[in-house]
Design a protein around this motif. Structure first.
Motif, PDB file in Angstrom:
ATOM      1  N   ILE A  52       0.853  -1.186   0.000  1.00 18.05           N
ATOM      2  CA  ILE A  52       0.000   0.000   0.000  1.00 18.05           C
ATOM      3  C   ILE A  52       0.889   1.236   0.000  1.00 18.05           C
ATOM      4  N   ASN A  53       0.812   2.018  -1.068  1.00 17.45           N
ATOM      5  CA  ASN A  53       1.550   3.277  -1.163  1.00 17.45           C
ATOM      6  C   ASN A  53       0.786   4.311  -0.341  1.00 17.45           C
ATOM      7  N   VAL A  54       1.412   4.812   0.722  1.00 17.00           N
ATOM      8  CA  VAL A  54       0.721   5.726   1.636  1.00 17.00           C
ATOM      9  C   VAL A  54       0.362   7.050   0.966  1.00 17.00           C
ATOM     10  N   ASP A  55       1.110   7.441  -0.058  1.00 13.47           N
ATOM     11  CA  ASP A  55       0.805   8.684  -0.766  1.00 13.47           C
ATOM     12  C   ASP A  55      -0.451   8.561  -1.623  1.00 13.47           C
ATOM     13  N   HIS A  56      -0.719   7.356  -2.120  1.00 11.97           N
ATOM     14  CA  HIS A  56      -1.870   7.134  -2.993  1.00 11.97           C
ATOM     15  C   HIS A  56      -3.071   6.561  -2.259  1.00 11.97           C
ATOM     16  N   ASN A  57      -2.884   6.137  -1.030  1.00  8.45           N
ATOM     17  CA  ASN A  57      -3.954   5.501  -0.248  1.00  8.45           C
ATOM     18  C   ASN A  57      -4.005   6.102   1.154  1.00  8.45           C
ATOM     19  N   GLN A  58      -4.211   7.404   1.206  1.00  9.53           N
ATOM     20  CA  GLN A  58      -4.150   8.106   2.488  1.00  9.53           C
ATOM     21  C   GLN A  58      -5.256   7.677   3.451  1.00  9.53           C
ATOM     22  N   ALA A  59      -6.437   7.366   2.938  1.00  8.03           N
ATOM     23  CA  ALA A  59      -7.542   6.972   3.822  1.00  8.03           C
ATOM     24  C   ALA A  59      -7.210   5.682   4.567  1.00  8.03           C
ATOM     25  N   VAL A  60      -6.682   4.691   3.846  1.00 10.64           N
ATOM     26  CA  VAL A  60      -6.320   3.417   4.484  1.00 10.64           C
ATOM     27  C   VAL A  60      -5.180   3.636   5.473  1.00 10.64           C
ATOM     28  N   SER A  61      -4.209   4.446   5.081  1.00  7.45           N
ATOM     29  CA  SER A  61      -3.075   4.732   5.960  1.00  7.45           C
ATOM     30  C   SER A  61      -3.531   5.404   7.247  1.00  7.45           C
ATOM     31  N   GLN A  62      -4.456   6.341   7.133  1.00  8.12           N
ATOM     32  CA  GLN A  62      -4.981   7.022   8.321  1.00  8.12           C
ATOM     33  C   GLN A  62      -5.809   6.073   9.174  1.00  8.12           C
ATOM     34  N   GLN A  63      -6.583   5.218   8.522  1.00  4.71           N
ATOM     35  CA  GLN A  63      -7.423   4.265   9.254  1.00  4.71           C
ATOM     36  C   GLN A  63      -6.582   3.386  10.178  1.00  4.71           C
ATOM     37  N   TYR A  64      -5.383   3.035   9.734  1.00  2.00           N
ATOM     38  CA  TYR A  64      -4.518   2.162  10.531  1.00  2.00           C
ATOM     39  C   TYR A  64      -3.422   2.927  11.267  1.00  2.00           C
ATOM     40  N   GLY A  65      -3.526   4.244  11.297  1.00  2.00           N
ATOM     41  CA  GLY A  65      -2.610   5.065  12.090  1.00  2.00           C
ATOM     42  C   GLY A  65      -1.162   4.956  11.659  1.00  2.00           C
ATOM     43  N   ILE A  66      -0.937   4.879  10.358  1.00  2.00           N
ATOM     44  CA  ILE A  66       0.432   4.749   9.862  1.00  2.00           C
ATOM     45  C   ILE A  66       1.131   6.095  10.019  1.00  2.00           C
ATOM     46  N   GLN A  67       2.162   6.129  10.852  1.00  2.00           N
ATOM     47  CA  GLN A  67       2.910   7.360  11.099  1.00  2.00           C
ATOM     48  C   GLN A  67       4.331   7.270  10.587  1.00  2.00           C
ATOM     49  N   GLY A  68       4.876   6.077  10.560  1.00  2.00           N
ATOM     50  CA  GLY A  68       6.227   5.863  10.046  1.00  2.00           C
ATOM     51  C   GLY A  68       6.191   4.757   9.010  1.00  2.00           C
ATOM     52  N   ILE A  69       7.058   4.871   8.027  1.00  2.00           N
ATOM     53  CA  ILE A  69       7.114   3.832   7.001  1.00  2.00           C
ATOM     54  C   ILE A  69       8.556   3.369   6.836  1.00  2.00           C
ATOM     55  N   PRO A  70       8.758   2.133   6.455  1.00  2.00           N
ATOM     56  CA  PRO A  70       7.740   1.123   6.193  1.00  2.00           C
ATOM     57  C   PRO A  70       7.066   0.650   7.483  1.00  2.00           C
ATOM     58  N   THR A  71       5.791   0.347   7.375  1.00  2.00           N
ATOM     59  CA  THR A  71       5.053  -0.316   8.452  1.00  2.00           C
ATOM     60  C   THR A  71       4.482  -1.593   7.869  1.00  2.00           C
ATOM     61  N   LEU A  72       4.672  -2.677   8.584  1.00  2.00           N
ATOM     62  CA  LEU A  72       4.140  -3.977   8.184  1.00  2.00           C
ATOM     63  C   LEU A  72       3.041  -4.366   9.164  1.00  2.00           C
ATOM     64  N   ILE A  73       1.913  -4.811   8.622  1.00  2.00           N
ATOM     65  CA  ILE A  73       0.823  -5.306   9.461  1.00  2.00           C
ATOM     66  C   ILE A  73       0.407  -6.664   8.916  1.00  2.00           C
ATOM     67  N   LEU A  74       0.354  -7.650   9.805  1.00  2.00           N
ATOM     68  CA  LEU A  74      -0.076  -9.000   9.441  1.00  2.00           C
ATOM     69  C   LEU A  74      -1.516  -9.187   9.909  1.00  2.00           C
ATOM     70  N   PHE A  75      -2.408  -9.454   8.946  1.00  2.00           N
ATOM     71  CA  PHE A  75      -3.825  -9.655   9.230  1.00  2.00           C
ATOM     72  C   PHE A  75      -4.198 -11.112   9.025  1.00  2.00           C
ATOM     73  N   HIS A  76      -5.171 -11.561   9.790  1.00  2.00           N
ATOM     74  CA  HIS A  76      -5.807 -12.856   9.532  1.00  2.00           C
ATOM     75  C   HIS A  76      -7.299 -12.659   9.734  1.00  2.00           C
ATOM     76  N   GLN A  77      -8.050 -12.792   8.659  1.00  2.00           N
ATOM     77  CA  GLN A  77      -9.503 -12.610   8.666  1.00  2.00           C
ATOM     78  C   GLN A  77      -9.889 -11.280   9.306  1.00  2.00           C
ATOM     79  N   GLY A  78      -9.150 -10.227   8.940  1.00  2.00           N
ATOM     80  CA  GLY A  78      -9.461  -8.880   9.392  1.00  2.00           C
ATOM     81  C   GLY A  78      -8.865  -8.483  10.727  1.00  2.00           C
ATOM     82  N   ARG A  79      -8.306  -9.442  11.443  1.00  2.00           N
ATOM     83  CA  ARG A  79      -7.734  -9.162  12.758  1.00  2.00           C
ATOM     84  C   ARG A  79      -6.238  -8.940  12.638  1.00  2.00           C
TER      85      ARG A  79
END
Length: 105
Positions: A52-79
């Motif tokens: 996810i490019n934070v510059d092109h997907n600001q809404a998703v980045s804000q939703q997950y509180g991305i403040q520093g990059i790179p940030t990695l998040i591992l999801f399983h069934q939305g969790r």
């Protein structure tokens, strides 16, 4: 076929999803790119990877509180199973993914 939304991708049943929040101008993100590719090969068939490019997907980045990059998040069934900012070596990332996925298997 229409592109799936981010929420559809991370909520899908089945294999976990590793999301790499990055930007093209980010030095550490460029360092992380080949590591993500290596992990994708190692985890083929066991893990989906989304970049996810934070510059092109600001809404998703804000939703997950991305403040520093790179940030990695591992999801399983939305969790969220695991989250970390900064460069993570491939062997450590593979180990973390294995441990987290084992908890939900």
């Amino acid at each position: 076929m229409a592109k799936k939304s981010f929420q559809e991708l991370i909520n899908a049943p089945g294999m976990p999803v590793l999301v790499d929040f990055y930007a093209d101008w980010c030095g550490p993100c460029k360092t992380m790119a080949p590591i993500i590719e290596q992990v994708a090969k190692t985890q083929a068939g066991k893990l989906k990877i989304i970049k996810i490019n934070v510059d092109h997907n600001q809404a998703v980045s804000q939703q997950y509180g991305i403040q520093g990059i790179p940030t990695l998040i591992l999801f399983h069934q939305g969790r969220i199973l695991w989250r970390q900012s900064g460069v993570v070596p491939a062997h450590q990332l593979n180990q973390i993914i294995g441990q987290q996925v084992a908890k939900v298997a």
